[in-house]
Every structure is written in structure tokens, then in C-alpha cells.
Design an enzyme around this catalytic site. Structure first.
Site, PDB file in Angstrom:
ATOM      1  N   ARG A  15      -4.094  -3.647  -8.636  1.00  0.00           N
ATOM      2  CA  ARG A  15      -4.198  -2.323  -8.525  1.00  0.00           C
ATOM      3  C   ARG A  15      -3.480  -1.690  -7.401  1.00  0.00           C
ATOM      4  NH1 ARG A  15      -6.797   2.457  -7.438  1.00  0.00           N
ATOM      5  NH2 ARG A  15      -7.483   3.782  -9.208  1.00  0.00           N
ATOM      6  N   CYS A  16      -3.852  -2.279  -6.318  1.00  0.00           N
ATOM      7  CA  CYS A  16      -3.229  -1.772  -4.693  1.00  0.00           C
ATOM      8  C   CYS A  16      -1.558  -1.676  -5.041  1.00  0.00           C
ATOM      9  CB  CYS A  16      -3.598  -2.669  -3.821  1.00  0.00           C
ATOM     10  SG  CYS A  16      -5.438  -2.665  -3.206  1.00  0.00           S
ATOM     11  N   MET A  17      -0.881  -2.637  -5.733  1.00  0.00           N
ATOM     12  CA  MET A  17       0.344  -2.895  -5.727  1.00  0.00           C
ATOM     13  C   MET A  17       0.894  -2.098  -7.056  1.00  0.00           C
ATOM     14  SD  MET A  17       0.915  -6.930  -5.014  1.00  0.00           S
ATOM     15  CE  MET A  17       0.202  -7.567  -6.376  1.00  0.00           C
TER      16      MET A  17
ATOM     17  N   GLY B  24      -4.578  -6.069  -4.281  1.00  0.00           N
ATOM     18  CA  GLY B  24      -4.544  -6.936  -5.354  1.00  0.00           C
ATOM     19  C   GLY B  24      -3.598  -6.128  -6.407  1.00  0.00           C
TER      20      GLY B  24
END
EC number: 3.5.3.6
Length: 407
Positions: A396-398, A394
Site C-alpha cells: 500500500r505504501c508503494m 509495504g
């Protein structure tokens, strides 16, 4: 700027962030090899890029400076000798069995004069069909007619959170869980060693990519100026957390405690930030399955070394205790409904990116979780994610913050 890295919270106003716009590496995904490349499906690149551009523009509209991994890496290789070292190191880690093939690829990559073109190529991978000049040599690397790549693509790169993590004024340059992702950290090594933003700043390194135990940025959360949370997960070893804590304390970055959360090793709980993110001073998204008793390990610095203690308690009590809060609000992914929670957690409903206290970026598809966030008083910036989410990550991951306003 004395400290180009300044990240002492999850929620301070986001000023500068690094992203990676998905590239041709996604077009080198194939159904037969998805599992080894950590994908469950193949995103449609053109649409994924549109979604990612919307994400970047959403950040810019909120006064966030957006930098790109691919640009920073290219700008780090302007010196000829540095570029040659990068190519050599890249090829040494690419599992090329035939020395003549490696030499040919060294010459091929060195001949690419445009820095961005070189970086894009190293990220996309190289198919055997591209090496026409080698076909006449009957080399062992080309003998396996079924496997199409001489160098694998790096399709996970748009999840910039994982290869390295910013912690205070320092960086954790990570040892990745899967062999297929370990080359990703090479870009961080050259960025922090050679990019004009960083090379004279002597950014402290609190973990190094040549360590022998794994840790990933999705498991590393900065809960306050004093407190770091790290997940013991599918991707992060407990011994790595001990190494990280020791380095953080020795380099005097200001943090006083590291909490290691044992969240298990299921793929659906891949990282701590897939089941738990901070959205405000006292508000957190959670996946209901981690709401019961949790085992955590508290690590602090004593006179004679690390002091480690184990405790079991609810997430709510743990957060109140270590953040010195009277009360916390836990916002359940899927509103607590097991079916909705499973669906929306799979689509990263718990993986929010805070751009200011109480303001986050979310995928628009997680309607129930988003409603619960709004009911809790959180301001939402919606982005589409039908294709991006296929990589199981999502907002945050990106994103990898470089600078947040201190709170």
C-alpha cells in the site's frame, strides 16, 4: 476523461495506479545519515528494482494500468517556462546557502534537455564531488568537508502513497512530516498542474503542500463513499485532519464523515496503514496492539460548521457502527502472537494493497499473517520484498491509486 481521479474506496477494482521505480537516490544513502533520511538500512538497488518490477508486473497481470511518478513528472515539464519554474522552486527548497552555487545548479539542471534525465537527477540528489566547476570558488556550501551532498537525495520516493493522496475526485497534496521529504510533493504540484491528464480537469485540492501542519497519505484511508479514516500519528497532526475535513466538505466530494484515529507517535506505528488496512467489505488487517480501546474523533458537517465528537471504543465496534455492518473480521498481523506480530508488522504484514474486494498484494515474507489472510478467504498475490522492505513500507505504501471501480 472528466474525472482522472476516482477513488471512493480502499477495495474497489484497481484500474490505474502510480508507482515510483527505485532509482539512484537509494545509492546516495549513507550509514552516517540514515536517520535524517528516515531509513534504518540501505537497500541493494539492483535487487530492489527487480522486486519493484515484479510488483508492477503483478499489477499489470491483474489488468491494472501502471503509471510512474518519474514519467508523469517529466511529461509535466515540456514547456520551457514551466521547467524553469520547477527548477527554481526545487532549488529554493533544497537548503542551498550560497547564491552562486544555486545559480550554477540552476544552469546545470536547465541544461539537461531530456525530461526523464532531469527528474531522475532531482530525485537522486547531487554530491559535492559532482560540482567540479565550483571547487575553485571556495564557496560556503562546499566548506563542510564531512557532509557529501549539496542537495540531499529523496530515497523515500518509492513510497508514493505519502506525498499526496487521492480522495474521491480530489487530491490531498500533503505537507510532509520530515524536511527531507517535503520536496517530494513538488512533483505532485507540477503533475496535477501541468500534466495533460490533469491540467484541464481542474482536480480539486483538499490539502496544499504550503500548509503549516503535517499530514501524510499513509494516514489517509477511504473506507467507503461516505467515510474517510485518518490517523493521528507520528506523521499527521490532529489540526491537519480538521483542515482536510473542512476542505472535503466544502468541495462537496460526497463524503459525509471523517474519523480521526489516535494511534500514537511511535515509529513502528508510523502511519495508520501500517497497523490497519481494509481488504474486503468487512475484513481488515490489524496489528494486535491497536485492538483494545481506541480514541477516535468523528468529524461531520453541521449547519454552522464542523461537528466534532470524541468516543472511545474497540476498533471492531467503531467499524461496525460507521460502516453500518453487523460484523467485521479483524485479521491479526502475526496471528496475534506478540513476537510474530512485532516482526511481521515491522516488515509491513498489515500493509496490504487491495486490487479488488477480497484480493490483495502482500510481501511473501510475512508467512503467518498471509496464512491468516488466506484462512479468512482473502486471495493473495505474493511479491518479494527483502530489499524494498528496508525502507519500512509495504504494497500500500508503494502505490497511489488514480482510479478504482466504484462499489
Amino acid at each position: 476523461m472528466n474525472n482522472p481521479i476516482n477513488v471512493f474506496s480502499e477495495i474497489g477494482k484497481l484500474n490505474t495506479v502510480m508507482l515510483h521505480r527505485p532509482g539512484k537516490e537509494l545509492e546516495n544513502l549513507m550509514p552516517d545519515y540514515l536517520e535524517s533520511l528516515l531509513f534504518d538500512d540501505i537497500p541493494f538497488l539492483e535487487q530492489a528494482q527487480k522486486e519493484h518490477d515484479f510488483f508492477a508486473e503483478t499489477l499489470r497481470m491483474n489488468q491494472v494500468e501502471v503509471l510512474y511518478l518519474e514519467d508523469l513528472a517529466a511529461e509535466s515539464l515540456t514547456d520551457k517556462e514551466v521547467k524553469e519554474r520547477f527548477i527554481t522552486e526545487y532549488l529554493n527548497e533544497a537548503d542551498i546557502k550560497e547564491e552562486r552555487t544555486k545559480q550554477y545548479l540552476q544552469e546545470f539542471l536547465a541544461s539537461i534537455t531530456d525530461g526523464r534525465e532531469l527528474i531522475d537527477k532531482t530525485m537522486a540528489g547531487i554530491q559535492k564531488s559532482e560540482l567540479t566547476a565550483l571547487k575553485q570558488n571556495s564557496l560556503s556550501d562546499l566548506a563542510d568537508t564531512h557532509y557529501p551532498f549539496i542537495i540531499d537525495p529523496m530515497p523515500n520516493l518509492y513510497f508514493t502513497r505519502d506525498p499526496f493522496a487521492t480522495i474521491g475526485h480530489g487530491v490531498s497534496l500533503n505537507r510532509m512530516y520530515s524536511v527531507t521529504r517535503r520536496r517530494e510533493t513538488l512533483y505532485g504540484k507540477y503533475i496535477f498542474g501541468h500534466h495533460p491528464m490533469f491540467k484541464d480537469a481542474q482536480v480539486p485540492m483538499v490539502y496544499l503542500r504550503d500548509e503549516n501542519t503535517r499530514i501524510e497519505g499513509g494516514d489517509e484511508l477511504i473506507l467507503s463513499k461516505k467515510l474517510i479514516a485518518v490517523g493521528i500519528s507520528q506523521r499527521t497532526d490532529v489540526v491537519s485532519i480538521e483542515k482536510l475535513a473542512r476542505n472535503i466538505f466544502e468541495q462537496e466530494l460526497g463524503f459525509e464523515r471523517v474519523l480521526a484515529f489516535d494511534i500514537g507517535e511511535e515509529r513502528k506505528f508510523m502511519h495508520l496503514d501500517t497497523v490497519f488496512t481494509m481488504v474486503d467489505h468487512d475484513k481488515f488487517t490489524i496489528h494486535p496492539e491497536i485492538e483494545g480501546n481506541l480514541t477516535i474523533y468523528s468529524i461531520s458537517q453541521g449547519k454552522d460548521g464542523l461537528v466534532i465528537s470524541e468516543e472511545t471504543d474497540t476498533l471492531e465496534h467503531i467499524l461496525c457502527k460507521y460502516l453500518e455492518l453487523d460484523h467485521v473480521t479483524l485479521i491479526r498481523c502475526g496471528g496475534g502472537n506478540l513476537a510474530a506480530a512485532a516482526r511481521e508488522q515491522w516488515n509491513d504484514g498489515s500493509n496490504t494493497l487491495a486490487i479488488a474486494p477480497g484480493e490483495v498484494v502482500v510481501y511473501d515474507r510475512n508467512t503467518i499473517t498471509n496464512q491468516k489472510l488466506e484462512e479468512a478467504g482473502v486471495k493473495l498475490n505474493y511479491i518479494p520484498g527483502s530489499e524494498l522492505v528496508r525502507g519500512r513500507g509495504g504494497p500500500r505504501c508503494m502505490s497511489m491509486p488514480f482510479d478504482r471501480t466504484d462499489i
